[in-house]
Design a protein around this motif. Sequence first.
Motif, PDB file in Angstrom:
ATOM      1  N   SER A  26       0.824  -1.210   0.000  1.00 20.30           N
ATOM      2  CA  SER A  26       0.000   0.000   0.000  1.00 20.30           C
ATOM      3  C   SER A  26       0.858   1.260   0.000  1.00 20.30           C
ATOM      4  CB  SER A  26      -0.946   0.003   1.201  1.00 20.30           C
ATOM      5  OG  SER A  26      -0.233   0.208   2.405  1.00 20.30           O
ATOM      6  N   PRO A  29       3.950   3.550  -4.829  1.00 19.09           N
ATOM      7  CA  PRO A  29       3.270   4.683  -5.472  1.00 19.09           C
ATOM      8  C   PRO A  29       2.162   4.264  -6.429  1.00 19.09           C
ATOM      9  CG  PRO A  29       5.504   4.434  -6.298  1.00 19.09           C
ATOM     10  CD  PRO A  29       5.345   3.469  -5.159  1.00 19.09           C
ATOM     11  N   ARG A  30       2.337   3.178  -7.164  1.00 19.33           N
ATOM     12  CA  ARG A  30       1.307   2.693  -8.080  1.00 19.33           C
ATOM     13  C   ARG A  30       1.614   1.236  -8.427  1.00 19.33           C
ATOM     14  NH1 ARG A  30       2.984   4.747 -14.004  1.00 19.33           N
ATOM     15  NH2 ARG A  30       5.193   4.508 -13.654  1.00 19.33           N
ATOM     16  N   PRO A  31       0.606   0.497  -8.821  1.00 21.18           N
ATOM     17  CA  PRO A  31       0.857  -0.909  -9.166  1.00 21.18           C
ATOM     18  C   PRO A  31       1.604  -1.023 -10.492  1.00 21.18           C
ATOM     19  CG  PRO A  31      -1.423  -0.354  -9.573  1.00 21.18           C
ATOM     20  CD  PRO A  31      -0.802   0.834  -8.887  1.00 21.18           C
ATOM     21  N   PHE A  33       2.395  -2.244 -14.242  1.00 23.17           N
ATOM     22  CA  PHE A  33       1.460  -2.430 -15.348  1.00 23.17           C
ATOM     23  C   PHE A  33       1.466  -3.843 -15.901  1.00 23.17           C
ATOM     24  CE2 PHE A  33       2.137   2.190 -15.514  1.00 23.17           C
ATOM     25  CZ  PHE A  33       0.823   2.576 -15.317  1.00 23.17           C
ATOM     26  N   ARG A  38       3.146  -7.243 -11.486  1.00 19.11           N
ATOM     27  CA  ARG A  38       1.681  -7.143 -11.554  1.00 19.11           C
ATOM     28  C   ARG A  38       1.027  -8.432 -11.065  1.00 19.11           C
ATOM     29  NH1 ARG A  38      -1.967  -3.147 -11.509  1.00 19.11           N
ATOM     30  NH2 ARG A  38      -3.906  -3.901 -12.356  1.00 19.11           N
ATOM     31  N   TRP A  41       1.202  -8.378  -7.333  1.00 17.47           N
ATOM     32  CA  TRP A  41       0.246  -7.361  -6.873  1.00 17.47           C
ATOM     33  C   TRP A  41      -1.179  -7.920  -6.890  1.00 17.47           C
ATOM     34  CZ3 TRP A  41       1.079  -2.237  -5.371  1.00 17.47           C
ATOM     35  CH2 TRP A  41      -0.057  -1.449  -5.267  1.00 17.47           C
TER      36      TRP A  41
END
Length: 90
Positions: A26, A29-31, A33, A38, A41
């Motif tokens: 969490s 910053p971002r999952p 791609f 991925r 994630w």
Amino acid sequence: MDHVETYVGALFTVFLLVILVRILLSFAPRPPFAGPGRAVWNFVHESTDWYLDIFRRLIPPLGMFDLSPILAIIVLYIVRSLVLELLGSF
């Protein structure tokens, strides 16, 4: 029955570790791609969402702070000890 207790205890431990990985993810910053990042994630989120959603209904996120994993971990420890106690009594 000792092997069953060990196995069940290990399952609880693995699920706890997946929740802790979810907490750490969490802060990302971002999952990612695509690729293995991925896949990890998605696995972590899909494995824990069903459990954490129960506690999110009780404690909704406060802005950007989600306190539901804390309650989820506490409940998981309580359920783990109850289940292992029941298995130990057989």
